[in-house]
Write a protein that holds these residues in place. Structure first.
Motif, PDB file in Angstrom:
ATOM      1  N   ARG A 263       6.174  -5.103  -2.238  1.00 15.27           N
ATOM      2  CA  ARG A 263       6.267  -3.838  -2.970  1.00 15.27           C
ATOM      3  C   ARG A 263       5.323  -2.824  -2.344  1.00 15.27           C
ATOM      4  NH1 ARG A 263       6.047  -3.315  -9.587  1.00 15.27           N
ATOM      5  NH2 ARG A 263       6.619  -1.102  -9.700  1.00 15.27           N
ATOM      6  N   LEU A 265       3.247   0.500  -2.571  1.00 18.70           N
ATOM      7  CA  LEU A 265       2.633   1.284  -3.644  1.00 18.70           C
ATOM      8  C   LEU A 265       2.487   2.741  -3.216  1.00 18.70           C
ATOM      9  CD1 LEU A 265      -0.187  -1.276  -4.562  1.00 18.70           C
ATOM     10  CD2 LEU A 265       2.134  -1.143  -5.495  1.00 18.70           C
ATOM     11  N   LYS A 346       3.903  -7.326  -8.131  1.00 17.06           N
ATOM     12  CA  LYS A 346       2.883  -6.277  -8.057  1.00 17.06           C
ATOM     13  C   LYS A 346       2.642  -5.810  -6.631  1.00 17.06           C
ATOM     14  CE  LYS A 346       2.028  -6.752 -12.495  1.00 17.06           C
ATOM     15  NZ  LYS A 346       2.439  -5.704 -13.471  1.00 17.06           N
ATOM     16  N   ARG A 347       2.872  -6.704  -5.673  1.00 18.64           N
ATOM     17  CA  ARG A 347       2.560  -6.385  -4.283  1.00 18.64           C
ATOM     18  C   ARG A 347       3.534  -7.028  -3.333  1.00 18.64           C
ATOM     19  NH1 ARG A 347       1.159  -2.412  -1.244  1.00 18.64           N
ATOM     20  NH2 ARG A 347      -0.599  -2.715   0.148  1.00 18.64           N
TER      21      ARG A 347
END
Length: 347
Positions: A263, A265, A346-347
């Motif tokens: 992901r 950001l 999340k990442r």
């Protein structure tokens, strides 16, 4: 009478001795001397190997090294060692083994694709030919070679077109590099060069764009459409806004290419790197991975459409939803964000 019997006995013993010796010679030369159960085994003899080194390579594969050594000496093999890849077949005798080691150097098929860096390519190739990864890397990154052939450190990976190539196992690093330059020139036919010019890209830019397409989708049938999106952005002076370039920029900055990033950001989009296409409205200085031929062809023959946006299709994984307007794209994007949040990525 007694003397006659002695003469006969001596003659018989002589014949037995001669027969035994003849049988020994026959067995030494023509007796089966392989020690493996499979149909064949590969013997790799490195460049500049001496005879003891060859014997070490053969030790696990033959039954009797002494008999092999006798025949090898008679055939003057120790003074005429040939480097390369050779095939021994089950049931061979010493004579056949030596003939095999003196015969045609058997080629190997060298394959590579999807390497992210030139260092990865060197390691992949080194596992398939005699040249080690360090010598391959030095040859691939040679400043003189790159300059003489219109490449630089950033574009060097683009010279290696992924495919299956036939090489001799004992190919040197420089020989491998030279052969791949010939394959690169052969790939870039007049037709492909003309097409690149028509779409306003150099061959190096085509490969860099193809590397982005490659990272965006694993679906070969979707690649021309994805390429069309990026070409629409490029031709209209937009930033490419390609997530894979941001991921590469993060890896390049940290020098940790084993990092797994699922992901991107918002803070990542601010990373100052020439590879960050959210920050700079240019094609990156070089490929972010090694694109398949299908990705290169997808760029050269991109789909002509009015899409400027796309996002992962959570209803048909592996594919994407395409949009012509930002409003439509934002609706598609919300579906993806809800899905990724639900998965806890999340990442």
């Amino acid at each position: 009478m007694y003397i006659k019997k002695i003469v006969v006995a001596i003659a018989v013993l002589g014949l037995v001795a001669v027969g035994g010796f003849s049988y020994y010679i026959y067995q030494t030369i023509f007796g089966i001397n392989t020690a493996f159960s499979s149909n064949q085994k590969v013997v790799l003899i490195p460049t500049n190997s001496d005879y003891p080194a060859v014997l070490d390579s053969l030790k696990p594969l033959i039954k009797d090294l002494n008999s092999f050594n006798i025949v090898a000496e008679k055939k003057q093999y120790p003074n005429n060692i040939k480097a390369g890849r050779f095939i021994l077949k089950k049931g061979m005798n010493n004579n056949e083994i030596i003939n095999a080691l003196r015969s045609k150097n058997m080629p190997v098929n060298v394959t590579f694709n999807n390497q992210e860096r030139i260092e990865d390519l060197a390691g992949r190739v080194a596992a398939q030919i005699e040249a080690d990864s360090l010598s391959l890397l030095e040859a691939m990154q040679s400043k003189d070679f790159l300059a003489d052939n219109s490449f630089d450190d950033a574009t060097a990976l683009g010279m290696y077109i992924p495919n299956k190539y036939e090489f001799f196992w004992n190919t040197s690093a420089e020989e491998f590099r030279s052969r791949m330059k010939k394959e690169y020139d052969r790939f870039w036919t007049d037709t492909r060069l003309q097409r690149a010019e028509e779409i306003g890209l150099t061959p190096a830019q085509v490969i860099t764009m193809a590397s982005i397409v490659q990272k965006e989708t694993a679906k070969v049938d979707e690649r021309p459409r994805v390429a069309g999106v990026y070409m629409n952005r490029y031709k209209n002076g937009w930033k490419l806004d390609a997530d894979p370039t941001v991921i590469y920029a993060i890896k390049e900055k940290t020098q940790n290419f084993d990092t797994i990033i699922k992901r991107v950001l918002y803070k990542d989009l601010e990373l100052d790197s020439p590879y960050n296409t959210y920050k700079y409205a240019t094609i990156p200085p070089g490929p972010i991975s090694m694109p398949d031929i299908s990705s290169i062809e997808a760029v050269l023959n991109y789909e002509d459409h009015d899409y400027f946006y796309f996002v992962a299709n959570v209803e048909n994984f592996g594919y994407h939803k395409f949009a012509k307007t930002l409003a439509q794209h934002n609706r598609n994007k919300q579906e993806y964000i809800r899905w990724i949040n639900k998965k806890g990525i999340k990442r």
